[in-house]
Design a protein around this motif. Structure first.
Motif, PDB file in Angstrom:
ATOM      1  N   ASP A   9       0.829  -1.220   0.000  1.00  0.00           N
ATOM      2  CA  ASP A   9       0.000   0.000   0.000  1.00  0.00           C
ATOM      3  C   ASP A   9       0.860   1.267   0.000  1.00  0.00           C
ATOM      4  O   ASP A   9       0.330   2.372   0.041  1.00  0.00           O
ATOM      5  CB  ASP A   9      -0.906   0.018   1.230  1.00  0.00           C
ATOM      6  N   SER A  39      -1.232  -2.112  -4.677  1.00  0.00           N
ATOM      7  CA  SER A  39      -2.107  -3.249  -4.418  1.00  0.00           C
ATOM      8  C   SER A  39      -2.420  -3.979  -5.720  1.00  0.00           C
ATOM      9  O   SER A  39      -2.480  -3.367  -6.785  1.00  0.00           O
ATOM     10  CB  SER A  39      -3.401  -2.776  -3.766  1.00  0.00           C
ATOM     11  N   ASN A  96      -2.437  -5.229   5.430  1.00  0.00           N
ATOM     12  CA  ASN A  96      -3.276  -4.784   4.323  1.00  0.00           C
ATOM     13  C   ASN A  96      -4.702  -4.508   4.791  1.00  0.00           C
ATOM     14  O   ASN A  96      -5.311  -5.353   5.435  1.00  0.00           O
ATOM     15  CB  ASN A  96      -3.296  -5.871   3.240  1.00  0.00           C
ATOM     16  N   SER A 108      -2.368 -10.744  -4.897  1.00  0.00           N
ATOM     17  CA  SER A 108      -2.090  -9.859  -3.769  1.00  0.00           C
ATOM     18  C   SER A 108      -0.629  -9.412  -3.739  1.00  0.00           C
ATOM     19  O   SER A 108       0.292 -10.239  -3.708  1.00  0.00           O
ATOM     20  CB  SER A 108      -2.409 -10.605  -2.466  1.00  0.00           C
TER      21      SER A 108
END
Ligand code: MN
Length: 260
Positions: A9, A39, A96, A108
């Motif tokens: 992030d 992301s 996350n 991911s």
């Protein structure tokens, strides 16, 4: 214990610094993370352009912190092979603000970053929360610190790659901690079309599946029913057991290919 903290992030994300705030009580923490939101970049690595790294002012004093103009995986590769000396004992990616469950782990960036630690022989944790509330982030940070302790004291094996997800509940209302396997599907992927006034465009959309998952051994079931889910991940994506094909399948296939 020395821990590399990273995320997908970006270097300023609250989840990352909540993790660092907790870990620094019991470990030495170094932060190396992407300079911006990354992301859903999965395991992507940058091979066709140079990578720039910058030592930056940390959000918490005294933490050695670097931002990388690259993907989460790039950040961990650079951290472990160039930036950090001496070597770290554990890689933790997160926290996350949103779940990484089922086949989501394949895209991911949180998991993709942790994977690079595991591939380099380190224990690695990917930590996500169902909803990124401060309550969830702080519970997840405490859990990450506890898991780090269990790795340090050999209660958990050293060659471990764990995908950890927490439900959005006060810790006193969490039903249990389950060791799970990945559910087979978490989202439906669709493509929306639009027009920006000049050209058509497409927008990839991932919608959460609302059907309840029945299999109690899966990560999605665990979260939906108020449990923390911990899934041990492996890099072997081979189909196990092997496909139930007849002995002659391969020789027939080769014969067909050769007669084309
Ligand atoms: Mn993310």
């Amino acid at each position: 214990m020395r821990i590399l903290a990273t995320n997908d992030d970006g270097i300023l994300a609250d989840g990352l610094w909540e993790l660092v705030r907790e870990l620094k009580n019991t470990a030495e923490v170094v932060v190396v993370a992407p300079d911006r939101e990354q992301s859903a970049t999965g395991t992507a690595v940058t091979l066709r352009q140079p990578l720039r790294v910058q030592k930056v002012i940390p959000r918490l004093p005294g933490i050695e912190t670097y931002s990388v103009e690259g993907t989460p995986a790039d950040s961990v590769i650079l951290a472990l092979s160039k930036i950090i000396k001496p070597k770290v004992d554990l890689v933790i990616s997160g926290i996350n603000p949103g779940p990484n469950l089922g086949d989501d782990v394949l895209i991911s960036g949180t998991v993709g970053a942790a994977l690079q630690g595991y591939l380099r022989g380190l224990p690695a944790l990917a930590v996500s929360v169902d909803v990124g509330t401060s309550r969830s982030l702080s519970a997840a940070a405490r859990l990450a610190a506890l898991l780090a302790q269990k790795i340090e004291t050999n209660i958990l094996p050293a060659n471990i790659f764990l995908n950890v997800n927490l439900p959005d509940l006060p810790t006193t209302e969490i039903k249990g901690i389950s060791f799970t396997r990945l559910a087979s599907k978490s989202h439906i992927n669709t493509v929306e079309e639009g027009h920006d006034g000049r050209r058509e465009y497409y927008w990839l959309v991932r919608q959460k599946i609302n059907d309840k998952i029945a299999d109690r051994k899966t990560d999605i079931w665990a979260i939906e029913n108020g449990n923390i889910s911990i899934t041990a991940l492996y890099t072997d994506l081979s189909n196990r057991p092997a496909l139930p094909l007849s002995d002659g399948f391969c020789s027939d296939l080769l014969r067909q290919l050769q007669s084309c």
